[in-house]
Design a protein around this motif. Structure first.
Motif, PDB file in Angstrom:
ATOM      1  N   MET A 135       0.850  -1.184   0.000  1.00  0.00           N
ATOM      2  CA  MET A 135       0.000   0.000   0.000  1.00  0.00           C
ATOM      3  C   MET A 135       0.888   1.238   0.000  1.00  0.00           C
ATOM      4  O   MET A 135       1.691   1.428   0.917  1.00  0.00           O
ATOM      5  N   HIS A 136       0.757   2.065  -1.025  1.00  0.00           N
ATOM      6  CA  HIS A 136       1.626   3.221  -1.186  1.00  0.00           C
ATOM      7  C   HIS A 136       0.859   4.528  -1.050  1.00  0.00           C
ATOM      8  O   HIS A 136      -0.234   4.679  -1.594  1.00  0.00           O
ATOM      9  N   THR A 137       1.447   5.477  -0.339  1.00  0.00           N
ATOM     10  CA  THR A 137       0.938   6.837  -0.259  1.00  0.00           C
ATOM     11  C   THR A 137       1.876   7.709  -1.069  1.00  0.00           C
ATOM     12  O   THR A 137       3.083   7.748  -0.796  1.00  0.00           O
ATOM     13  N   THR A 138       1.336   8.400  -2.064  1.00  0.00           N
ATOM     14  CA  THR A 138       2.158   9.211  -2.952  1.00  0.00           C
ATOM     15  C   THR A 138       1.942  10.690  -2.684  1.00  0.00           C
ATOM     16  O   THR A 138       0.817  11.178  -2.679  1.00  0.00           O
ATOM     17  N   LEU A 139       3.038  11.396  -2.449  1.00  0.00           N
ATOM     18  CA  LEU A 139       3.032  12.838  -2.262  1.00  0.00           C
ATOM     19  C   LEU A 139       3.874  13.464  -3.359  1.00  0.00           C
ATOM     20  O   LEU A 139       4.758  12.813  -3.917  1.00  0.00           O
ATOM     21  N   SER A 140       3.613  14.739  -3.660  1.00  0.00           N
ATOM     22  CA  SER A 140       4.411  15.379  -4.699  1.00  0.00           C
ATOM     23  C   SER A 140       4.550  16.865  -4.466  1.00  0.00           C
ATOM     24  O   SER A 140       3.728  17.492  -3.799  1.00  0.00           O
ATOM     25  N   SER A 141       5.638  17.407  -5.007  1.00  0.00           N
ATOM     26  CA  SER A 141       5.835  18.852  -5.077  1.00  0.00           C
ATOM     27  C   SER A 141       5.653  19.229  -6.538  1.00  0.00           C
ATOM     28  O   SER A 141       5.016  18.497  -7.302  1.00  0.00           O
ATOM     29  N   ALA A 142       6.212  20.346  -6.944  1.00  0.00           N
ATOM     30  CA  ALA A 142       6.058  20.772  -8.339  1.00  0.00           C
ATOM     31  C   ALA A 142       6.593  19.723  -9.305  1.00  0.00           C
ATOM     32  O   ALA A 142       5.969  19.420 -10.324  1.00  0.00           O
ATOM     33  N   THR A 143       7.755  19.132  -8.975  1.00  0.00           N
ATOM     34  CA  THR A 143       8.358  18.171  -9.905  1.00  0.00           C
ATOM     35  C   THR A 143       8.813  16.880  -9.238  1.00  0.00           C
ATOM     36  O   THR A 143       9.212  15.951  -9.926  1.00  0.00           O
ATOM     37  N   LYS A 144       8.764  16.782  -7.913  1.00  0.00           N
ATOM     38  CA  LYS A 144       9.288  15.618  -7.214  1.00  0.00           C
ATOM     39  C   LYS A 144       8.182  14.804  -6.566  1.00  0.00           C
ATOM     40  O   LYS A 144       7.251  15.363  -5.998  1.00  0.00           O
ATOM     41  N   THR A 145       8.293  13.474  -6.679  1.00  0.00           N
ATOM     42  CA  THR A 145       7.326  12.563  -6.067  1.00  0.00           C
ATOM     43  C   THR A 145       8.008  11.742  -4.978  1.00  0.00           C
ATOM     44  O   THR A 145       9.127  11.265  -5.162  1.00  0.00           O
ATOM     45  N   VAL A 146       7.324  11.591  -3.861  1.00  0.00           N
ATOM     46  CA  VAL A 146       7.807  10.759  -2.761  1.00  0.00           C
ATOM     47  C   VAL A 146       6.754   9.687  -2.478  1.00  0.00           C
ATOM     48  O   VAL A 146       5.569  10.005  -2.356  1.00  0.00           O
ATOM     49  N   THR A 147       7.184   8.449  -2.384  1.00  0.00           N
ATOM     50  CA  THR A 147       6.277   7.339  -2.124  1.00  0.00           C
ATOM     51  C   THR A 147       6.559   6.763  -0.740  1.00  0.00           C
ATOM     52  O   THR A 147       7.691   6.409  -0.419  1.00  0.00           O
ATOM     53  N   ILE A 148       5.508   6.695   0.072  1.00  0.00           N
ATOM     54  CA  ILE A 148       5.606   6.093   1.399  1.00  0.00           C
ATOM     55  C   ILE A 148       4.993   4.703   1.325  1.00  0.00           C
ATOM     56  O   ILE A 148       3.877   4.539   0.827  1.00  0.00           O
ATOM     57  N   GLY A 149       5.700   3.699   1.808  1.00  0.00           N
ATOM     58  CA  GLY A 149       5.169   2.340   1.749  1.00  0.00           C
ATOM     59  C   GLY A 149       6.001   1.382   2.571  1.00  0.00           C
ATOM     60  O   GLY A 149       7.157   1.656   2.912  1.00  0.00           O
ATOM     61  N   HIS A 150       5.422   0.240   2.900  1.00  0.00           N
ATOM     62  CA  HIS A 150       6.117  -0.753   3.720  1.00  0.00           C
ATOM     63  C   HIS A 150       7.290  -1.386   2.991  1.00  0.00           C
ATOM     64  O   HIS A 150       8.171  -1.973   3.633  1.00  0.00           O
ATOM     65  N   ASP A 151       7.313  -1.276   1.667  1.00  0.00           N
ATOM     66  CA  ASP A 151       8.426  -1.817   0.899  1.00  0.00           C
ATOM     67  C   ASP A 151       9.332  -0.714   0.370  1.00  0.00           C
ATOM     68  O   ASP A 151      10.176  -0.952  -0.495  1.00  0.00           O
ATOM     69  N   GLN A 152       9.165   0.496   0.890  1.00  0.00           N
ATOM     70  CA  GLN A 152       9.919   1.655   0.430  1.00  0.00           C
ATOM     71  C   GLN A 152      10.899   2.123   1.507  1.00  0.00           C
ATOM     72  O   GLN A 152      10.717   1.831   2.692  1.00  0.00           O
ATOM     73  N   PRO A 153      11.916   2.889   1.119  1.00  0.00           N
ATOM     74  CA  PRO A 153      12.761   3.522   2.137  1.00  0.00           C
ATOM     75  C   PRO A 153      11.914   4.403   3.048  1.00  0.00           C
ATOM     76  O   PRO A 153      10.912   4.982   2.627  1.00  0.00           O
ATOM     77  N   PHE A 154      12.308   4.495   4.291  1.00  0.00           N
ATOM     78  CA  PHE A 154      11.587   5.269   5.287  1.00  0.00           C
ATOM     79  C   PHE A 154      11.508   6.732   4.852  1.00  0.00           C
ATOM     80  O   PHE A 154      12.478   7.303   4.362  1.00  0.00           O
ATOM     81  N   CYS A 155      10.345   7.340   5.048  1.00  0.00           N
ATOM     82  CA  CYS A 155      10.138   8.729   4.661  1.00  0.00           C
ATOM     83  C   CYS A 155      10.420   9.649   5.842  1.00  0.00           C
ATOM     84  O   CYS A 155       9.711   9.614   6.850  1.00  0.00           O
ATOM     85  N   ILE A 156      11.442  10.476   5.711  1.00  0.00           N
ATOM     86  CA  ILE A 156      11.815  11.433   6.747  1.00  0.00           C
ATOM     87  C   ILE A 156      11.102  12.754   6.479  1.00  0.00           C
ATOM     88  O   ILE A 156      11.304  13.383   5.440  1.00  0.00           O
ATOM     89  N   ILE A 157      10.260  13.164   7.427  1.00  0.00           N
ATOM     90  CA  ILE A 157       9.534  14.430   7.323  1.00  0.00           C
ATOM     91  C   ILE A 157      10.165  15.402   8.312  1.00  0.00           C
ATOM     92  O   ILE A 157      10.075  15.207   9.523  1.00  0.00           O
ATOM     93  N   GLY A 158      10.817  16.424   7.808  1.00  0.00           N
ATOM     94  CA  GLY A 158      11.523  17.365   8.668  1.00  0.00           C
ATOM     95  C   GLY A 158      10.576  18.145   9.564  1.00  0.00           C
ATOM     96  O   GLY A 158       9.598  18.722   9.098  1.00  0.00           O
ATOM     97  N   GLU A 159      10.885  18.191  10.867  1.00  0.00           N
ATOM     98  CA  GLU A 159       9.989  18.759  11.869  1.00  0.00           C
ATOM     99  C   GLU A 159      10.242  20.237  12.165  1.00  0.00           C
ATOM    100  O   GLU A 159       9.487  20.878  12.899  1.00  0.00           O
ATOM    101  N   ARG A 160      11.300  20.803  11.633  1.00  0.00           N
ATOM    102  CA  ARG A 160      11.865  22.046  12.155  1.00  0.00           C
ATOM    103  C   ARG A 160      11.004  23.292  11.903  1.00  0.00           C
ATOM    104  O   ARG A 160      11.034  24.227  12.715  1.00  0.00           O
ATOM    105  N   ILE A 161      10.255  23.357  10.817  1.00  0.00           N
ATOM    106  CA  ILE A 161       9.541  24.592  10.473  1.00  0.00           C
ATOM    107  C   ILE A 161       8.238  24.661  11.259  1.00  0.00           C
ATOM    108  O   ILE A 161       7.132  24.455  10.750  1.00  0.00           O
ATOM    109  N   ASN A 162       8.401  24.938  12.532  1.00  0.00           N
ATOM    110  CA  ASN A 162       7.297  24.970  13.484  1.00  0.00           C
ATOM    111  C   ASN A 162       7.676  25.951  14.594  1.00  0.00           C
ATOM    112  O   ASN A 162       8.699  25.758  15.263  1.00  0.00           O
TER     113      ASN A 162
END
Length: 290
Positions: free
Chosen positions: A1-28
């Motif tokens: 099961m994949h969750t797909t996110l994207s910016s203007a030109t870049k796609t990131v796929t989150i999934g159990h068979d994918q590399p871990f997705c690091i979401i930067g916490e700092r802009i808070n």
């Protein structure tokens, strides 16, 4: 099961068979008095700097939160999103508890965002899920409701199940619901982390959805927080966690990338070896120019 996110030109796929997705916490601005005052004055330079630094450190996605008392949060969030977009090309996790701010952020975002977040409360589900569906976004679902943080993994699973079901009623596929199994500080409850790990395993086995949590919560109030976070993340990954809103301190990122290799999400260590060679090249270049 994949969750797909994207910016203007870049796609990131989150999934159990994918590399871990690091979401930067700092802009808070929470707990960052100087940053909050800068934002109040319309100074977005720290947003730009934090975006660049986190992506350079290994962030795949950036969390952006504009939650400051007595400001126009929708307008500030839009401005922060634009500043981050101008600085880096990665997907964004739009982080707000204010419906109007989420609406404003989604209206200007270029790509497919992750909305942070919805809970299992009926009114929140009815407010936020239609917005997520309308903008074709993905959403983080916190496994709690108006009664607070559930004490047992089974209760958290029940809330997760409700969120996934409600999302489906609004036309949002389960793959686009990223459940937060809730990380609490081990400094206040010695069973906090084991409860979270058990919850992750239950959700993985029953629902199969992707999961994300605030990894730095586990070390709150304790010394050497980065070391604790770096110790926690591999355990959570082995249990089934697929992403985290987390620090991009080197020890934390290295811990995640090493775990990707050891868990079979970096075949033959391709990314690990490439990163090592890049560091060697940078060190040689720095030594040559010294």
């Amino acid at each position: 099961m994949h969750t797909t996110l994207s910016s203007a030109t870049k796609t990131v796929t989150i999934g159990h068979d994918q590399p871990f997705c690091i979401i930067g916490e700092r802009i808070n601005p929470t707990g960052r008095k100087t940053f909050a005052e800068q934002l109040r004055g319309g100074d977005l330079s720290t947003v730009t700097a934090d975006a660049l630094n986190q992506v350079e450190a290994g962030a795949d996605v950036l969390d952006i939160n504009a939650g400051i008392p007595l400001v126009d949060e929708p307008e500030l969030l839009k401005a922060m999103l634009r500043a981050a977009h101008d600085a880096v090309d990665v997907p964004i996790c739009i982080d707000s508890s204010v419906i109007e701010a989420l609406e404003a952020g989604l209206s200007v975002y270029e790509g497919r965002a992750l909305v942070n977040s919805v809970t299992a409360e009926d009114d929140r589900l009815e407010e936020i899920l239609p917005l997520v569906a309308r903008h074709d976004a993905a959403v983080i679902g916190l496994a709690n409701d108006e009664t607070g943080i559930p004490e047992t993994p089974q209760e958290r699973l029940r809330h997760a199940r409700k969120i996934v079901s409600a999302a489906g009623d609004h036309g949002i596929a389960a793959k686009d619901v990223v459940i937060d199994p809730l990380a609490m500080t081990v400094g206040a409850d010695t069973e906090a982390v084991t409860t979270t790990l058990a919850t992750i395993s239950l959700i993985r086995d029953e629902l199969g959805v992707n999961m994300c949590l605030g990894a730095s919560n586990v070390s709150f109030g304790l010394p050497q927080r980065h070391a604790l976070n770096a110790g926690f993340l591999p355990m959570a990954m082995a249990a089934g966690l697929t992403s985290a809103i987390m620090s991009t301190a080197e020890v934390c990122v290295q811990s995640v990338r090493a775990s990707d290799l050891l868990l079979g999400h970096d075949p033959w260590g391709t990314s690990w070896i490439a990163a090592h060679r890049a560091r060697q090249a940078a060190e040689k270049e720095a030594a040559a120019s010294a």
